[in-house]
Design a protein around this motif. Structure first.
Motif, mmCIF file in Angstrom:
data_model
loop_
_atom_site.group_PDB
_atom_site.id
_atom_site.type_symbol
_atom_site.label_atom_id
_atom_site.label_comp_id
_atom_site.label_asym_id
_atom_site.label_seq_id
_atom_site.Cartn_x
_atom_site.Cartn_y
_atom_site.Cartn_z
ATOM 1 N N TYR A 167 44.217 53.075 44.567
ATOM 2 C CA TYR A 167 44.367 53.581 43.526
ATOM 3 C C TYR A 167 44.537 51.888 42.793
ATOM 4 N N ALA A 168 46.242 51.521 42.543
ATOM 5 C CA ALA A 168 46.394 49.932 41.729
ATOM 6 C C ALA A 168 45.624 49.395 41.266
ATOM 7 N N VAL A 169 45.065 48.772 42.816
ATOM 8 C CA VAL A 169 43.590 48.063 42.972
ATOM 9 C C VAL A 169 42.505 48.203 42.253
ATOM 10 N N PHE A 170 42.485 49.510 42.566
ATOM 11 C CA PHE A 170 40.891 50.320 41.520
ATOM 12 C C PHE A 170 41.185 50.131 40.125
ATOM 13 N N ASN A 171 42.127 50.532 39.785
ATOM 14 C CA ASN A 171 42.677 50.780 38.603
ATOM 15 C C ASN A 171 42.853 49.259 37.692
ATOM 16 N N SER A 172 43.633 48.318 38.532
ATOM 17 C CA SER A 172 43.873 47.339 37.591
ATOM 18 C C SER A 172 42.396 46.569 37.400
ATOM 19 N N SER A 173 41.512 46.683 38.095
ATOM 20 C CA SER A 173 39.989 46.387 38.116
ATOM 21 C C SER A 173 39.389 47.065 37.271
ATOM 22 N N ARG A 174 39.774 48.399 37.287
ATOM 23 C CA ARG A 174 38.315 48.848 35.538
ATOM 24 C C ARG A 174 39.289 48.731 34.479
ATOM 25 N N LYS A 175 40.832 48.137 34.487
ATOM 26 C CA LYS A 175 41.326 47.925 33.512
ATOM 27 C C LYS A 175 40.671 46.380 33.068
ATOM 28 N N SER A 176 40.622 45.446 33.990
ATOM 29 C CA SER A 176 39.977 44.340 33.563
ATOM 30 C C SER A 176 38.600 43.876 32.660
#
Length: 400
Positions: A167-176
């Motif tokens: 989730y953290a990786v996905f959320n960071s990618s989406r935020k980017s």
């Protein structure tokens, strides 16, 4: 339906589904543990009966048969009398049950006492009587049963850690990705505004020559609006770039913007600015004006009819902070929406884009290294937004 409400429902659904899986896994494991524990109880009882028969029989064939039964039931067990004196045992660690002292082998009391306490805490003893003496058989869970009790918790913990990392990786990618979209849209908007703003400035110069002196005040107001468009274009051009911050008196910056803003909205709304007029903070004025504008627009939209908007500026000398409270007498916000209002796309207006407060949060946190949040709100009475900024070295404590 608001997309963030829909996303929240999906999150709740997935969380509920995960809870169902976790509870089902634990329930099934508990079912297996109980069945294995029941089987081990039966094995322990059978071992105790075979031990009793071994003490009482003189038949060699029966003795051999009982040895086979005893050795086929490897349940860790200790047999004691009523005074807890150990008579015999089975299935314990052979490296610890005996040690050499003066060439004689005796059992290790500490190890046996520890194992006996553990067995007493796990299961009720099995009564065993032979030669008229009452004895008790204590036993403990096998290694398999112990591991099975712990396994689901380890499994669920590992799955939870994996999901949190994913989730953290996905959320960071989406935020980017979102940041890249924000920057691209902002830069393009600034570029598109550039041409008509330049054209409007040229038309204003022509109008100055055509209109009479009595109409020059209209030209002045139009020039203010065109300059405002230039400021807006400048704001968008700064998105994605590191803004230059400089020391400004917070009161003066806010008052200058409020003076411009209040003549362009309903005269039924009164503005009040209070607090320390000398306190300073590092600001990028065009972006900070945008922050104030978005919050004030939100306050104006929340007020139905007559109302007041109050801005209070104060300092926190202990934390070297500047605190700005913006309070309206509007319809208020539900407590569970205090965080939601800052999410992009969230709006209560039919024609709203829901980007104003989201941009506000980004500009305060990312560019001014501060924070903004809903400090307090009550339905039907109003809302208070709080902005916290870092003060500079010229910080002056408010006397209020």
């Amino acid at each position: 339906m608001n997309p963030y409400q829909n996303n929240r429902r999906w999150k709740y659904f997935l969380l509920s589904f995960a809870i169902v899986i976790a509870v089902s896994s634990l329930a099934y494991t508990d079912f297996l543990v109980k069945n294995i524990a029941k089987s081990e109880r039966t094995r322990a009882e059978l071992w105790a009966k075979s031990l009793k028969t071994m003490f009482e029989t003189d038949n060699d064939e029966m003795m051999n048969f009982l040895f086979v039964i005893r050795d086929s039931l490897p349940v860790p067990a200790i047999v004691t009398n009523e005074k807890d004196s150990i008579i015999t045992y089975q299935g314990l660690d052979t490296t610890k049950t005996y040690f050499e002292v003066e060439e004689h082998k005796i059992h290790d009391p500490d190890y046996f006492n520890k194992e006996l306490r553990k067995m007493k805490s796990q299961h009720k003893p099995i009564p065993l009587e032979f030669y008229g003496q009452k004895n008790l058989v204590y036993y403990k869970d096998s290694n398999l049963l112990t591991q099975l009790r712990v396994f689901p918790y380890i499994q669920l913990s590992l799955i939870a850690v994996f999901l949190l990392l994913a989730y953290a990786v996905f959320n960071s990618s989406r935020k980017s990705e979102q940041d890249q979209v924000w920057v691209g849209m902002a830069k393009e908007t600034a570029h598109q505004l550039g041409t008509p703003v330049s054209s409007l400035m040229a038309w204003l110069e022509l109008l100055k020559d055509k209109l009479s002196d009595d109409d020059q005040h209209l030209i002045a107001q139009m020039e203010n609006d065109v300059q405002r468009l230039e400021v807006v274009a400048d704001r968008f051009s700064k998105i994605g770039s590191k803004p230059i911050l400089s020391s400004h008196k917070v009161y003066d910056v806010i008052k200058e913007f409020v003076d411009y803003f209040k003549i362009r909205i309903s005269d039924k709304i009164n503005f009040n600015i209070h607090g320390d007029q000398q306190i300073e903070a590092y600001l990028n004025v065009p972006l900070f004006d945008w922050v104030i504008e978005n919050i004030l627009k939100n306050a104006v939209n929340a007020i139905e009819g007559h109302g007041d908007i109050t801005i209070n500026i104060k300092g926190n000398p202990a934390k070297k902070q500047v605190i700005i409270d913006i309070t309206d007498t509007g319809k208020g916000i539900s407590k569970y929406k205090f965080e939601t209002v800052f999410q992009p796309g969230y709006t209560t207006r039919k024609r709203g884009w829901g980007l104003g407060l989201s941009l506000t949060k980004r500009m305060v946190e990312n560019y001014h290294k501060g924070s903004v949040f809903v400090k307090d709100s009550e339905i039907g009475k109003g809302t208070t937004f709080r902005i916290i900024l870092k003060s500079n070295t010229k910080y002056v404590l408010s006397n209020e």
